[in-house]
Write an enzyme that holds these catalytic residues in place. Structure first.
Site, PDB file in Angstrom:
ATOM      1  N   MET A   1       0.777  -1.190   0.000  1.00 42.56           N
ATOM      2  CA  MET A   1       0.000   0.000   0.000  1.00 42.56           C
ATOM      3  C   MET A   1       0.825   1.264   0.000  1.00 42.56           C
ATOM      4  O   MET A   1       0.259   2.326  -0.019  1.00 42.56           O
ATOM      5  CB  MET A   1      -1.014  -0.127   1.095  1.00 42.56           C
ATOM      6  CG  MET A   1      -1.223   0.753   2.293  1.00 42.56           C
ATOM      7  SD  MET A   1      -0.116   1.857   3.035  1.00 42.56           S
ATOM      8  CE  MET A   1       0.776   0.836   4.137  1.00 42.56           C
ATOM      9  N   PRO A   2       2.134   1.154  -0.074  1.00 42.95           N
ATOM     10  CA  PRO A   2       2.869   2.425  -0.203  1.00 42.95           C
ATOM     11  C   PRO A   2       2.475   3.157  -1.486  1.00 42.95           C
ATOM     12  O   PRO A   2       2.195   2.534  -2.498  1.00 42.95           O
ATOM     13  CB  PRO A   2       4.335   1.992  -0.262  1.00 42.95           C
ATOM     14  CG  PRO A   2       4.377   0.631   0.303  1.00 42.95           C
ATOM     15  CD  PRO A   2       3.048   0.009  -0.016  1.00 42.95           C
ATOM     16  N   LEU A   3       2.456   4.473  -1.400  1.00 43.55           N
ATOM     17  CA  LEU A   3       2.227   5.328  -2.565  1.00 43.55           C
ATOM     18  C   LEU A   3       3.577   5.892  -2.963  1.00 43.55           C
ATOM     19  O   LEU A   3       4.252   6.540  -2.156  1.00 43.55           O
ATOM     20  CB  LEU A   3       1.254   6.451  -2.208  1.00 43.55           C
ATOM     21  CG  LEU A   3       1.045   7.532  -3.260  1.00 43.55           C
ATOM     22  CD1 LEU A   3       0.439   6.946  -4.532  1.00 43.55           C
ATOM     23  CD2 LEU A   3       0.155   8.640  -2.700  1.00 43.55           C
ATOM     24  N   LEU A   4       3.984   5.636  -4.206  1.00 42.35           N
ATOM     25  CA  LEU A   4       5.292   6.066  -4.684  1.00 42.35           C
ATOM     26  C   LEU A   4       5.134   7.151  -5.730  1.00 42.35           C
ATOM     27  O   LEU A   4       4.379   6.993  -6.694  1.00 42.35           O
ATOM     28  CB  LEU A   4       6.049   4.887  -5.294  1.00 42.35           C
ATOM     29  CG  LEU A   4       6.646   3.890  -4.315  1.00 42.35           C
ATOM     30  CD1 LEU A   4       5.601   3.092  -3.579  1.00 42.35           C
ATOM     31  CD2 LEU A   4       7.607   2.975  -5.015  1.00 42.35           C
TER      32      LEU A   4
ATOM     33  N   VAL B   1       5.020   7.316   0.525  1.00 39.15           N
ATOM     34  CA  VAL B   1       4.094   7.498   1.646  1.00 39.15           C
ATOM     35  C   VAL B   1       3.704   6.093   2.088  1.00 39.15           C
ATOM     36  O   VAL B   1       3.229   5.290   1.275  1.00 39.15           O
ATOM     37  CB  VAL B   1       2.855   8.315   1.249  1.00 39.15           C
ATOM     38  CG1 VAL B   1       1.902   8.441   2.425  1.00 39.15           C
ATOM     39  CG2 VAL B   1       3.260   9.687   0.731  1.00 39.15           C
TER      40      VAL B   1
END
Length: 129
Positions: free
Chosen positions: A1-4, A72
């Site tokens: 689920m990280p936002l890159l 994030v």
């Protein structure tokens, strides 16, 4: 689920860009133990004069191949962050020809209540994720 989020100097061809995104995704899956389909990547390309990425006094020589990666994510142990930085640097150099001095990574941490994947819900809080 990280936002890159990737900030790059414009001009990479589509194949090189796809390889960059794939390599980074594979490292994130490996190090942060996220599912394969947990892939949220956004690319921002800028004219060369819109990116000034200096070296904070470390003596790094940056090129137009520079990659600024902002992540994030929920909190991760420092050991996993260190491993992420190391593997990203290593694999991007081997697989994409990006020098370790051209990689800058920033991680911003948040909590389960800071995510909604759609439908007006906080899926981590509702138990759907």
């Amino acid at each position: 689920m990280p936002l890159l989020r990737f900030d790059l100097i414009e001009g990479r061809d589509k194949a090189d860009l796809k390889k960059l995104l794939d390599v980074v995704h594979n490292v994130v899956v490996e190090v942060f133990d996220v599912p394969e389909r947990d892939r949220y990547q956004i690319v921002h390309e800028h004219p060369v004069e819109h990116m000034i990425i200096e070296d904070t006094g470390l003596g790094l020589n940056r090129t137009n191949n520079v990659v600024v990666l902002s992540i994030v994510s929920k909190a991760r142990p420092n050991e996993k962050k260190q491993k992420l930085y190391s593997l990203l640097s290593e694999r991007l150099e081997i697989e994409c020809g990006i020098a370790p001095s051209d990689l800058m990574v920033n991680i911003v941490e948040n909590t389960d209540s800071d995510w909604s994947f759609g439908l007006g819900e906080a899926q981590f809080l509702t138990g759907k994720l």
